[in-house]
Design a protein around this motif. Structure first.
Motif, PDB file in Angstrom:
ATOM      1  N   VAL A   1      -6.684  -0.740  -2.907  1.00  0.00           N
ATOM      2  CA  VAL A   1      -7.889  -1.177  -2.209  1.00  0.00           C
ATOM      3  C   VAL A   1      -7.815  -2.666  -1.865  1.00  0.00           C
ATOM      4  CG1 VAL A   1     -10.380  -1.567  -2.472  1.00  0.00           C
ATOM      5  CG2 VAL A   1      -9.377   0.616  -3.167  1.00  0.00           C
ATOM      6  N   SER A   2      -7.358  -3.474  -2.804  1.00  0.00           N
ATOM      7  CA  SER A   2      -7.248  -4.910  -2.548  1.00  0.00           C
ATOM      8  C   SER A   2      -6.280  -5.212  -1.417  1.00  0.00           C
ATOM      9  CB  SER A   2      -6.801  -5.644  -3.815  1.00  0.00           C
ATOM     10  OG  SER A   2      -7.837  -5.663  -4.760  1.00  0.00           O
TER      11      SER A   2
ATOM     12  N   ILE B   1      -5.594  -3.204   1.093  1.00  0.00           N
ATOM     13  CA  ILE B   1      -6.262  -2.804   2.333  1.00  0.00           C
ATOM     14  C   ILE B   1      -7.185  -3.926   2.810  1.00  0.00           C
ATOM     15  CG2 ILE B   1      -7.987  -1.266   3.333  1.00  0.00           C
ATOM     16  CD1 ILE B   1      -6.869   0.982   1.674  1.00  0.00           C
ATOM     17  N   VAL B   2      -8.019  -4.428   1.893  1.00  0.00           N
ATOM     18  CA  VAL B   2      -8.954  -5.499   2.243  1.00  0.00           C
ATOM     19  C   VAL B   2      -8.190  -6.722   2.730  1.00  0.00           C
ATOM     20  CG1 VAL B   2     -10.700  -7.078   1.349  1.00  0.00           C
ATOM     21  CG2 VAL B   2     -10.726  -4.666   0.666  1.00  0.00           C
TER      22      VAL B   2
ATOM     23  N   ILE C   1      -5.040   2.548  -7.695  1.00  0.00           N
ATOM     24  CA  ILE C   1      -5.947   2.554  -6.551  1.00  0.00           C
ATOM     25  C   ILE C   1      -6.624   1.194  -6.402  1.00  0.00           C
ATOM     26  CG2 ILE C   1      -8.109   3.530  -5.668  1.00  0.00           C
ATOM     27  CD1 ILE C   1      -7.184   6.227  -6.858  1.00  0.00           C
TER      28      ILE C   1
ATOM     29  N   MET D   1       0.827  -1.211   0.000  1.00  0.00           N
ATOM     30  CA  MET D   1       0.000   0.000   0.000  1.00  0.00           C
ATOM     31  C   MET D   1       0.859   1.258   0.000  1.00  0.00           C
ATOM     32  SD  MET D   1      -3.297  -0.724   2.445  1.00  0.00           S
ATOM     33  CE  MET D   1      -2.445  -1.494   3.787  1.00  0.00           C
TER      34      MET D   1
ATOM     35  N   GLY E   1      -6.983  -5.650  -8.976  1.00  0.00           N
ATOM     36  CA  GLY E   1      -7.313  -5.971  -7.590  1.00  0.00           C
ATOM     37  C   GLY E   1      -7.224  -7.459  -7.312  1.00  0.00           C
TER      38      GLY E   1
END
Length: 399
Positions: free
Chosen positions: A263-264, A266-267, A259, A141, A317
């Motif tokens: 996001v992936s 983060i998840v 992005i 990230m 992602g």
């Protein structure tokens, strides 16, 4: 080095991400300058573009060497060698006089820089143990800032000075990170040294390659990364040439794609402790086939720029789930040989990345169909590796 030896290990993550960012910065910052470099060296744009594949090949071969070396002499020393060497070759690139010299220096710049980055997953593994995927997600990230801003930085430097200054800036960046490494990165030495280092070198690689489960996970990571390098190689043609997007629109869409990766991660960092890397890897493999099929269909039906960008957002992602969790599983299997394991992963990744450009060129038919077919083939192979892994584990339990 273990988590117990590190105070506030989260504070190391930005430094580790900054080390890993060396490669995307070295790859992406000079992209806007390629036409200028070709003109100054009186060569074709294709010759300069080949420097990207040469960089990946050098990086892959360098990892083969530095991975086991890090397991033998300690990670901190190898990071210092990698950063210092990267800075030296970056300065040399700024003063190169011919395309032949430029390409040669790019190879050695990549090869020695791999020494800095090859140790990072092992450090993260020491910090996070069985939750290595969480640490890898955090670093990814932070590191993703680099590919988002690198082309813009390169364009800015090119506008005010010239392409040679791009490599001087890379040298300065490496020296700043080196100063932080000397200040913050703990030393790590192997528990024991084998005087027969050539045998140790060979045995480390043998132990990684002969583990069937690990081998399938490494190939899973390789095929997912190959799809990503196809994206990197093709995206400017797809957005600008095929769809006619402006340079500004390209930058925005490229950032949105990054992005998707962000996001992936983060998840993944939030749920990996609950579900485990193996389950998330299998989920990512199925999800990648789904998103890859959508991407393939959108391109084949030529549904337009924004539908294509949306499908790529989902595709990238899914690839992030695969690479992060497959790497974590491999590193946890070879905790004491993390340098060697990372070298195997990195060599196959960047080796496949070096093949992406030639394969795309071979299959090119003035449409993005080559991109679509290679991505679809990659995600099918990803899922196949995990199906074989499930069958292997099932057969082992039956016995």
């Amino acid at each position: 080095m273990s988590k117990a030896h590190i105070k506030n290990p989260l504070r190391l993550l930005p430094l580790l991400a900054s080390i890993v960012a060396i490669s995307p910065l070295a790859i992406d910052m000079y992209l806007p300058a390629m036409p200028t470099i070709a003109k100054e060296f009186s060569t074709t744009p294709t010759a300069v573009q080949n420097s990207l594949s040469i960089y990946m090949a050098g990086y892959a071969l360098g990892m083969l060497f530095f991975g086991p070396i890090a397991d033998r002499i300690g990670r901190r020393r190898v990071v210092i060698i990698g950063l210092l060497g990267f800075a030296v070759f970056s300065v040399a690139l700024a003063f190169s006089k011919s395309i032949e010299g430029f390409l040669t220096l790019r190879f050695f710049q990549a090869a020695i820089s791999s020494g800095a980055t090859v140790v990072v997953p092992g450090v993260i593994r020491d910090m996070y143990g069985k939750h290595t995927a969480k640490g890898l997600s955090y670093v990814s990230m932070i590191m993703m800032i680099a590919p988002m801003i690198a082309p813009t930085i390169g364009s800015f430097i090119l506008h005010f000075t010239g392409w040679r200054s791009i490599f001087l800036v890379l040298a300065v960046y490496a020296m700043l990170i080196l100063a932080l490494v000397l200040w913050k990165l703990p030393s790590s030495m192997p528990k024991k040294k084998n005087r027969q280092w050539l045998r140790e070198f060979a045995n480390n690689y043998k132990s990684v390659f002969t583990n069937k489960t690990v081998r399938l996970d490494i190939f899973t990571s390789m095929f997912a990364t190959f799809a990503f390098f196809c994206y990197l190689t093709s995206i400017s043609y797809l957005y600008i040439t095929h769809f006619g997007a402006s340079e500004k629109s390209f930058s925005i869409l490229f950032a949105i794609n990054v992005i998707g990766l962000f996001v992936s991660n983060i998840v993944n960092s939030r749920i990996v402790e609950r579900f485990g890397s193996r389950k998330l890897l299998r989920f990512g493999s199925v999800y990648a086939l789904f998103t890859g099929t959508i991407f393939f269909t959108v391109l084949q039906l030529d549904l337009g720029l924004y539908a294509t960008a949306a499908s790529i957002f989902l595709l990238l992602g899914s690839l992030a789930f695969i690479t992060t969790n497959s790497d974590a599983l491999v590193l946890n299997t070879f905790a004491e040989k993390s340098g060697t394991a990372t070298a195997v992963i990195g060599t196959l990744r960047f080796g496949s990345g070096a093949l992406a450009g030639p394969l795309l060129a071979l299959l090119f038919d003035d449409t993005p169909s080559n991109f679509a077919w290679l991505v679809l083939g990659s995600v099918v192979l990803v899922l196949l590796m995990q199906i074989l892994n499930v069958q292997k584990q099932t057969n082992g339990e039956c016995r």
